[in-house]
Motif scaffolding. Structure first.
Motif, PDB file in Angstrom:
ATOM      1  N   PHE A 656       0.933  -1.276  -0.021  1.00 63.18           N
ATOM      2  CA  PHE A 656      -0.021   0.066  -0.089  1.00 63.18           C
ATOM      3  C   PHE A 656       0.814   1.247   0.085  1.00 63.18           C
ATOM      4  CE2 PHE A 656       0.999  -0.718   4.396  1.00 63.18           C
ATOM      5  CZ  PHE A 656       0.967   0.413   4.869  1.00 63.18           C
ATOM      6  N   ILE A 657       0.153   2.381  -0.159  1.00 61.71           N
ATOM      7  CA  ILE A 657       1.199   3.618   0.014  1.00 61.71           C
ATOM      8  C   ILE A 657       0.898   4.413   1.115  1.00 61.71           C
ATOM      9  CG2 ILE A 657       1.071   6.076  -1.187  1.00 61.71           C
ATOM     10  CD1 ILE A 657       0.483   4.614  -4.028  1.00 61.71           C
ATOM     11  N   GLY A 658       1.851   4.568   1.801  1.00 62.88           N
ATOM     12  CA  GLY A 658       1.858   5.343   3.130  1.00 62.88           C
ATOM     13  C   GLY A 658       2.871   6.645   3.337  1.00 62.88           C
ATOM     14  N   CYS A 659       2.434   7.322   4.089  1.00 63.67           N
ATOM     15  CA  CYS A 659       3.209   8.514   4.572  1.00 63.67           C
ATOM     16  C   CYS A 659       4.526   8.102   4.946  1.00 63.67           C
ATOM     17  CB  CYS A 659       2.366   9.618   5.412  1.00 63.67           C
ATOM     18  SG  CYS A 659       3.391  11.207   5.337  1.00 63.67           S
ATOM     19  N   SER A 660       5.496   8.834   4.517  1.00 66.13           N
ATOM     20  CA  SER A 660       6.846   8.556   5.239  1.00 66.13           C
ATOM     21  C   SER A 660       7.164   9.100   6.478  1.00 66.13           C
ATOM     22  CB  SER A 660       8.163   9.141   4.320  1.00 66.13           C
ATOM     23  OG  SER A 660       7.871  10.667   4.190  1.00 66.13           O
TER      24      SER A 660
END
Length: 762
Positions: A656-660
């Motif tokens: 999934f895409i997540g905030c760094s």
């Protein structure tokens, strides 16, 4: 109202007992325990002889009220709860409630009656010979209840603070968890070792048989004496062309005795092995058979009480069984005298019987029509085991033949032949983790000095195997051997371990979860004595001694509590990091600080000890050389909430895409954007319905504004209004029976229309 009141635990017994006791008796059920400890700290007063605060269990208040009303008008009150510690305590609690309501009238009789089977003779005999409450049994149950409460209410909060909320530790479940975890540690530490065996294939007439090399060059072979393929090849080369001749032939007669009748423990083990049930299911089914089955208008208890550690059978039962064997089998199947079994448990109560049918004449086939599948399978197993335990031993002819091949090698062939089946004609016990017995093969008649053809000489490769994980049956056996808990509690112990998610089942074998391993490590490191098998067994023995009157319960509580409380107080100062993290001798490839095994919401993983300053992580089983040191960055995009770079991450359900900037910013989104159907959400009218996947991979359709709007449907939506209720969206559903149809998703409407019928059946 009847002047005699009889109180049982289960309402399913009431009809049967009413038939036996007649109109002079009113039968009421307590529906199990009537009182329990108040579920808050301080319910066991450790400063004043462990006085306990009880309250009536909410769900049973109406049943308690009915009992109190009936006691007011009855002259004789018989307390007929189950014949064990828990049953004795239930009767005592009922008396305590009546005492509190001032209903213990001196003009009334209050007596305890006990029967181990629900048959007319057993029930009438019990009522004719009542007794007083056995305070020793009550004290033993009180002590057990207090011990479990004190352990649970002191250890569980400690686990919540140091590991994770919602966890629990128990006096008996924790040593059981330790067994499973220690077996897993053994398996991980196990190094498989190669070894070889050498075999001879021969025949006589049409009968083929095999033999195994047991002696080479005058030396008896041990397991690892042929360690490699090259070593076995050397032996085969040396034996090439050698003649084979029969050496020593040894014939013996062997007998095998039947297994004892069932106890609670052996019933659970066999139910798991033979029937594929869980221990909990075995006990629930056995309870139904004990309490009574409607056999065409007559309710009959089919088995004796299923919570027992005794293997004894009553004289009446023995006469019944031996009579049945004499009537239905040849005389060789009936021993000259009844077979008597000795109890392995030193605290087994001889007054109790083993688990047996209430009448051996009631065959499984005769009651099959009235039983469920589980009831029939379990009753049949109990019936067969009980019948077989009084039958003659099985008899075998065994033969062991040594075969000399050349001057250097001796092979051995073994076999046995069943001469007289005895009890095996009815029942044979199963075993856990036992390989097939090679001695079951049959051999042709062979004479010393006889020459034999060498059909084939071959080597076979083997590898040592780690100890097997525990199944439910082998765990019950281990619990009994270590003296952890009592047979009546095994099913609840196993259920608790599953419910708490401390263990998983893989191919019906227990594997500790990450949480289970962390909890076990915490307890074994910091509460070593209290998960020690010998300590737990000693405490169980002391409870048994309290129940038979040879020990007082308050000193037992004192000895346990004061030491345990000191340890609890001492461990309050532990940090969560000390409990849940295990530092490794490995540096973080990102920042150079130490790595540690850590426990997260989704299990254990390896992460940097300086988190959140350094967010390096990898899977526990992932090799450091292959682990990614830098997260994959999403190109040309920034977090819409905080403008930090976005990373592609791997979670429990895939990528999934997540905030760094996590955990400061918790923005996430799917790696692939969901497919938009273009259908307006019928609830909020602000978003559209998008195709998404559940955590289990199943498609569903939900509003794009989620979580502001939580409208969702499993079926594909279409932008058409329902002709019946005017709901703005219909769905398409496909079934084998109706084909493809339009449906209104509103359950209260129910409109549907077939648009494509199912294909015709071939």
């Amino acid at each position: 109202m009847a002047e005699n009141l009889l109180i049982v635990e289960s309402p399913s017994k009431a009809k049967t007992l009413q038939k036996y006791l007649g109109k002079d008796f009113q039968i009421l059920a307590s529906y199990g325990h009537v009182r329990g400890l108040v579920r808050k700290d301080g319910s066991v007063d450790t400063e004043h002889d462990y006085k306990m605060k009880y309250q009536v269990i909410d769900k049973n208040k109406k049943h308690v009220d009915a009992i109190c009303d009936a006691v007011k008008v009855a002259n004789n009150v018989y307390l007929a709860s189950d014949p064990d510690r828990e049953g004795e305590a239930i009767s005592w609690h009922i008396l305590e409630i009546l005492k509190g309501k001032k209903l213990l009238d001196k003009d009334k009789t209050f007596k305890r009656v006990v029967f181990h089977e629900i048959t007319e003779s057993a029930v009438l005999n019990a009522v004719a010979n009542p007794r007083d409450i056995d305070n020793n049994l009550v004290n033993a149950q009180q002590a057990r209840s207090a011990l479990d409460y004190l352990v649970g209410f002191n250890l569980s909060p400690l686990l919540w603070r140091k590991v994770r909320s919602g966890l629990s530790a128990g006096r008996v479940q924790s040593p059981a968890l330790r067994l499973i975890c220690e077996r897993e540690i053994e398996i991980r530490a196990f190094t498989s070792q190669e070894y070889w065996t050498v075999h001879l294939d021969s025949h006589k007439g049409r009968q083929k048989f095999g033999a195994r090399l047991i002696e080479w060059q005058g030396k008896k072979l041990e397991q690892f004496d042929i360690p490699t393929e090259a070593a076995q090849a050397d032996i085969l080369k040396a034996l090439n062309g050698a003649e084979a001749r029969v050496g020593k032939v040894e014939k013996k007669k062997k007998s095998r005795s039947p297994a004892a009748p069932f106890t609670t423990s052996t019933l659970q083990q066999e139910g798991v092995r033979k029937l594929g049930m869980t221990t909990d299911r075995v006990m629930r089914t056995a309870q139904q058979l004990y309490e009574g089955i409607n056999l065409g208008g007559e309710t009959v208890g089919l088995i004796t009480y299923m919570r027992t550690d005794s293997v004894a059978l009553s004289n009446d039962a023995l006469a019944d069984i031996r009579g049945y064997i004499g009537d239905h089998f040849d005389k060789e199947y009936l021993p000259n005298a009844p077979v008597v079994y000795k109890n392995k448990s030193k605290n087994a109560q001889e007054a109790h019987e083993a688990v047996r049918p209430t009448s051996i004449a009631r065959t499984p086939d005769s009651v099959k029509a009235f039983l469920s599948a589980d009831q029939f399978k379990l009753y049949q197993m109990i019936w067969k085991r009980t019948l077989s335990c009084q039958m003659s031993p099985a008899k075998f002819d065994t033969v062991s033949v040594d075969i000399q091949v050349g001057p250097q090698a001796v092979f051995r062939a073994s076999g046995q032949t069943l001469v007289f089946p005895g009890f095996i004609a009815v029942y044979q016990e199963d075993a856990d983790d036992v390989e097939d017995d090679e001695d079951e093969a049959r051999l042709p008649p062979l004479e010393e000095g006889e020459a034999l053809p060498v059909d084939k000489l071959s080597g076979e490769q083997h590898f040592t195997q780690p100890p097997p994980r525990y199944s439910e049956a082998s765990l019950v056996k281990a619990l009994e051997e270590f003296g952890i808990g009592r047979p009546s509690t095994y099913a609840s112990i196993i259920k608790t371990l599953k419910d708490r998610e401390y263990v998983d089942l893989d191919k019906k074998r227990f594997i500790p979860t990450d949480t289970g391993e962390v909890v076990n490590k915490f307890l074994t490191d910091h509460f070593t004595q209290y998960v020690d098998y010998n300590f737990t067994a000693k405490l169980e023995d002391q409870l048994d001694e309290i129940s038979n009157g040879s020990r007082e319960w308050i000193p037992v509580m004192d000895e346990f509590w004061h030491k345990f409380h000191d340890v609890v107080v001492e461990k309050q100062g532990l940090s969560r990091k000390e409990v849940t993290q295990e530092e490794l001798e490995e540096d973080c490839p990102k920042c150079g600080n130490k790595l540690a095994i850590r426990l997260g919401k989704r299990g254990r993983f390896i992460g940097c000890t300086t988190y959140p300053e350094c967010d390096y992580t990898r899977n526990l089983n992932e090799d450091a050389d292959t682990a990614p040191t830098e997260p994959e960055v999403v190109p040309d995009r920034a977090c819409p909430e905080c403008a930090s770079p976005l990373h592609i991450k791997t979670g429990r359900y895939g990528k999934f895409i997540g905030c760094s900037a996590y955990p400061k910013c918790k923005h996430i989104e799917p790696l692939e954007p969901p497919k938009d159907t273009g259908v307006e959400c019928p609830t909020c009218h602000k978003g559209t319905l998008r195709e998404k996947k559940s955590r289990y991979g199943k498609l569903f359709y939900s509003c794009s504004t989620y979580p502001k709007c939580n409208y969702a449907t499993w079926d594909p939506p279409i932008a058409e209004a329902c002709p019946q209720c005017k709901w703005p969206v219909l769905t398409i559903k496909t079934t084998k029976r109706r084909g493809v149809e339009k449906k209104c998703p509103q359950k209260e409407c129910g409109w549907s229309e077939v648009i494509e019928p199912p294909p015709p059946k071939e």
